[in-house]
Enzyme design. Structure first.
Site, mmCIF file in Angstrom:
data_model
loop_
_atom_site.group_PDB
_atom_site.id
_atom_site.type_symbol
_atom_site.label_atom_id
_atom_site.label_comp_id
_atom_site.label_asym_id
_atom_site.label_seq_id
_atom_site.Cartn_x
_atom_site.Cartn_y
_atom_site.Cartn_z
ATOM 1 N N LYS A 82 0.833 -1.206 0.000
ATOM 2 C CA LYS A 82 0.000 0.000 0.000
ATOM 3 C C LYS A 82 0.867 1.255 0.000
ATOM 4 O O LYS A 82 0.633 2.189 -0.789
ATOM 5 C CB LYS A 82 -0.920 0.006 1.221
ATOM 6 C CG LYS A 82 -1.774 1.265 1.339
ATOM 7 C CD LYS A 82 -2.607 1.275 2.626
ATOM 8 C CE LYS A 82 -3.450 2.540 2.723
ATOM 9 N NZ LYS A 82 -4.246 2.586 3.985
ATOM 10 N N HIS A 200 6.716 10.285 20.854
ATOM 11 C CA HIS A 200 7.304 10.733 22.120
ATOM 12 C C HIS A 200 6.309 11.492 22.982
ATOM 13 O O HIS A 200 6.630 12.531 23.547
ATOM 14 C CB HIS A 200 8.556 11.585 21.858
ATOM 15 C CG HIS A 200 9.668 11.307 22.808
ATOM 16 N ND1 HIS A 200 10.330 12.293 23.497
ATOM 17 C CD2 HIS A 200 10.237 10.139 23.200
ATOM 18 C CE1 HIS A 200 11.263 11.759 24.262
ATOM 19 N NE2 HIS A 200 11.225 10.443 24.101
ATOM 20 N N HIS A 235 12.861 22.672 19.547
ATOM 21 C CA HIS A 235 12.204 21.361 19.452
ATOM 22 C C HIS A 235 12.946 20.498 18.442
ATOM 23 O O HIS A 235 13.730 19.640 18.805
ATOM 24 C CB HIS A 235 10.743 21.554 19.067
ATOM 25 C CG HIS A 235 9.928 20.302 19.065
ATOM 26 N ND1 HIS A 235 10.343 19.134 19.659
ATOM 27 C CD2 HIS A 235 8.689 20.031 18.543
ATOM 28 C CE1 HIS A 235 9.413 18.212 19.507
ATOM 29 N NE2 HIS A 235 8.401 18.724 18.823
ATOM 30 N N VAL A 268 25.417 26.502 26.749
ATOM 31 C CA VAL A 268 24.584 25.315 26.570
ATOM 32 C C VAL A 268 25.144 24.489 25.414
ATOM 33 O O VAL A 268 25.429 25.030 24.343
ATOM 34 C CB VAL A 268 23.127 25.705 26.276
ATOM 35 C CG1 VAL A 268 22.289 24.471 25.957
ATOM 36 C CG2 VAL A 268 22.535 26.464 27.460
ATOM 37 N N ILE A 270 24.176 21.739 22.881
ATOM 38 C CA ILE A 270 23.011 21.051 22.321
ATOM 39 C C ILE A 270 23.321 19.570 22.110
ATOM 40 O O ILE A 270 24.425 19.193 21.727
ATOM 41 C CB ILE A 270 22.609 21.702 20.982
ATOM 42 C CG1 ILE A 270 22.245 23.177 21.200
ATOM 43 C CG2 ILE A 270 21.444 20.954 20.339
ATOM 44 C CD1 ILE A 270 21.063 23.392 22.111
ATOM 45 N N GLY A 271 22.308 18.732 22.356
ATOM 46 C CA GLY A 271 22.478 17.293 22.183
ATOM 47 C C GLY A 271 22.571 16.547 23.499
ATOM 48 O O GLY A 271 22.677 15.318 23.508
ATOM 49 N N HIS A 274 17.497 16.286 28.656
ATOM 50 C CA HIS A 274 16.167 16.088 28.082
ATOM 51 C C HIS A 274 15.112 16.637 29.029
ATOM 52 O O HIS A 274 15.282 16.565 30.253
ATOM 53 C CB HIS A 274 15.909 14.598 27.821
ATOM 54 C CG HIS A 274 14.745 14.348 26.935
ATOM 55 N ND1 HIS A 274 13.458 14.234 27.422
ATOM 56 C CD2 HIS A 274 14.650 14.227 25.584
ATOM 57 C CE1 HIS A 274 12.630 14.035 26.411
ATOM 58 N NE2 HIS A 274 13.318 14.031 25.293
ATOM 59 N N ARG A 283 16.955 5.777 24.012
ATOM 60 C CA ARG A 283 17.212 5.680 22.580
ATOM 61 C C ARG A 283 18.685 5.871 22.249
ATOM 62 O O ARG A 283 19.160 5.453 21.183
ATOM 63 C CB ARG A 283 16.360 6.715 21.836
ATOM 64 C CG ARG A 283 14.866 6.589 22.085
ATOM 65 C CD ARG A 283 14.093 7.794 21.591
ATOM 66 N NE ARG A 283 14.482 9.019 22.292
ATOM 67 C CZ ARG A 283 14.003 10.225 22.023
ATOM 68 N NH1 ARG A 283 13.106 10.374 21.061
ATOM 69 N NH2 ARG A 283 14.407 11.283 22.710
ATOM 70 N N ASP A 325 19.503 12.814 19.642
ATOM 71 C CA ASP A 325 20.030 13.650 18.561
ATOM 72 C C ASP A 325 21.547 13.579 18.425
ATOM 73 O O ASP A 325 22.077 13.765 17.328
ATOM 74 C CB ASP A 325 19.614 15.106 18.782
ATOM 75 C CG ASP A 325 18.113 15.292 18.730
ATOM 76 O OD1 ASP A 325 17.491 14.729 17.805
ATOM 77 O OD2 ASP A 325 17.568 15.975 19.603
ATOM 78 N N ARG A 350 8.077 11.045 12.649
ATOM 79 C CA ARG A 350 7.103 11.477 13.657
ATOM 80 C C ARG A 350 5.687 11.634 13.111
ATOM 81 O O ARG A 350 4.731 11.689 13.892
ATOM 82 C CB ARG A 350 7.586 12.761 14.314
ATOM 83 C CG ARG A 350 6.775 13.257 15.512
ATOM 84 C CD ARG A 350 6.697 12.244 16.654
ATOM 85 N NE ARG A 350 7.990 11.880 17.187
ATOM 86 C CZ ARG A 350 8.665 12.580 18.113
ATOM 87 N NH1 ARG A 350 8.150 13.703 18.595
ATOM 88 N NH2 ARG A 350 9.832 12.150 18.558
ATOM 89 N N ARG A 369 -8.698 23.956 25.782
ATOM 90 C CA ARG A 369 -8.738 25.383 26.066
ATOM 91 C C ARG A 369 -8.309 25.604 27.520
ATOM 92 O O ARG A 369 -9.133 25.712 28.424
ATOM 93 C CB ARG A 369 -10.148 25.936 25.841
ATOM 94 C CG ARG A 369 -10.265 27.439 25.572
ATOM 95 C CD ARG A 369 -9.842 28.281 26.736
ATOM 96 N NE ARG A 369 -10.154 29.693 26.566
ATOM 97 C CZ ARG A 369 -9.753 30.620 27.410
ATOM 98 N NH1 ARG A 369 -9.011 30.295 28.464
ATOM 99 N NH2 ARG A 369 -10.083 31.888 27.210
#
EC number: 2.3.3.5
Length: 389
Positions: A82, A200, A235, A268, A270-271, A274, A283, A325, A350, A369
């Site tokens: 499919k 996630h 993100h 900071v 990055i990587g 969390h 992971r 990441d 995702r 709301r």
């Protein structure tokens, strides 16, 4: 409100993180995913991510998330058939993609391509579960086609045929990117990485999709909103920045010396770390093995060794663990994926989780709301226009 949150059915206590708004605040119910219940675990519909990554192809996990169950062998074969049939792009979607400049951000291309597809093949009124699943399957099958049709046309003037006979989503992506079938090793690596990125829980993009779905909007709008949220550097995009960090250096020693200085200066990196996991990202161990194998097969351990050294440095100096990441950047780089396509690959994975959450939110059938804490001035006297200064 207490300054700690005890997760349901768990004795593990998570302290909300000050740097994350609404950290630790439950925002709804889901039967799709649990993240960090024990501090370092992840489950999709009750299945441990380590089992899924070890034993499943990505299409099996896509079927689990979108269609609610792990497929039998026959069901998996039918599902792959499919998806193969859904890889093509309507003519007017190709026309839209051809109009986008080469300088476009690939995430903008993904967003625009999905919007064009939604105009061409709109969701029917009624928003049935079966219809939503069909749209999810179409997006899953054709997101690689959208990205790489634009990429080859805008950069080389080439109108590629986006349909391939590759057995997998990851193989299809690599085939379109490089113009030839990938090796079994690369295809396996893509299976694993896509499985790890597939879902996630209530992350920013997923929650965005649920908010949109809660208004009664269509499937495409909810997915487009999620893509927009993932485009933000807080993100998505962390694997792109991770690679940029790793590529600054020629040797592990050079990398260690510089990062230690940056840590001392409160920069900071990055990587690492969390918003939810408190002990480790489960992971990470999986993707690190993939990165090492790809590096060994590619004849260059330079990036892997630098990433590995910095993992040690960050733990020694900050007690911070790497997230998915950090080594996915090494893995994608070793397979020749352009850095700017790392986050679009995140989208391709995702979209399975997003679709599952949209379907689940529709079944809940409630608009989201929340209330706000007002922090502005109170009871101000009104001043007529002519008397204002």
């Amino acid at each position: 409100m207490s300054d700690t949150t005890i997760l349901q059915n768990s004795t593990h206590v998570i302290k909300p993180k000050k740097s994350v708004a609404l950290s630790g605040v439950p925002a709804g119910n889901t039967a799709l995913c649990t993240v960090g219940k024990s501090g370092n675990d992840l489950h999709y519909r009750g299945y441990d991510i380590l089992d899924l990554a070890k034993h499943c192809e990505f299409e099996e996990v896509a079927h689990l998330l979108i269609h609610g169950k792990l497929p039998t062998r026959d069901e998996l074969a039918a599902y792959k058939t499919k998806l193969k049939a859904l890889r093509g792009l309507p003519a007017n979607v190709r026309t839209v993609l051809e109009a986008l400049p080469a300088a476009s951000h690939p995430m903008d291309v993904m967003r625009t391509g999905v919007s064009a597809l939604g105009c061409t093949l709109p969701e029917k009124e009624g928003h049935t579960v079966s219809g939503a699943r069909d749209i999810a399957d179409k997006l899953l099958a054709s997101l690689s086609s959208i990205l790489l049709y634009w990429y080859h046309y805008s950069h080389n003037g080439e109108r590629i045929q986006p349909e391939t006979d590759d057995d997998s989503i990851g193989g299809h992506f690599l085939h379109l990117l490089h113009g030839e079938k990938p090796s079994q090793s690369w295809e396996k690596a893509m299976h694993i990485s896509l499985v790890l990125y597939a879902e996630h829980e209530f992350n920013a993009s997923t929650f965005t999709s649920r908010v949109i779905a809660g208004t009664g909007s269509d499937m495409y709008s909810a997915i487009i909103g999620a893509i927009g949220a993932l485009r933000g550097p807080k993100h998505g995009g962390a694997n792109e920045v991770s690679l940029e960090i790793q590529q600054r250096y020629e040797t592990p020693d050079e990398a260690e010396a510089d990062i230690r200085k940056r840590v001392e200066n409160k920069e900071v990196v990055i990587g690492f770390g969390h918003p939810v996991y408190t002990i480790a990202d489960p992971r990470h161990q999986v993707i690190k093995r993939v990165a090492k194998q790809l590096s060994q097969e590619g004849g260059s351990l330079k990036m892997y060794n630098i990433a590995d050294r910095l993992e040690t440095v960050m733990w020694e100096s900050k007690k911070m663990f790497p997230n998915l990441d950090w080594f996915s950047a090494v893995s994608y780089n070793m397979m020749g994926v352009p850095t700017e396509m790392f986050t679009p690959l995140f989208v391709i994975a995702r979209v399975t989780g997003w679709a599952a959450h949209i379907i689940e939110q529709r079944q809940d059938n409630k608009i989201i709301r929340p209330s706000a804490n007002y922090v502005g001035p109170e009871d101000r006297p009104f001043v007529a226009l002519d008397k204002r200064q």
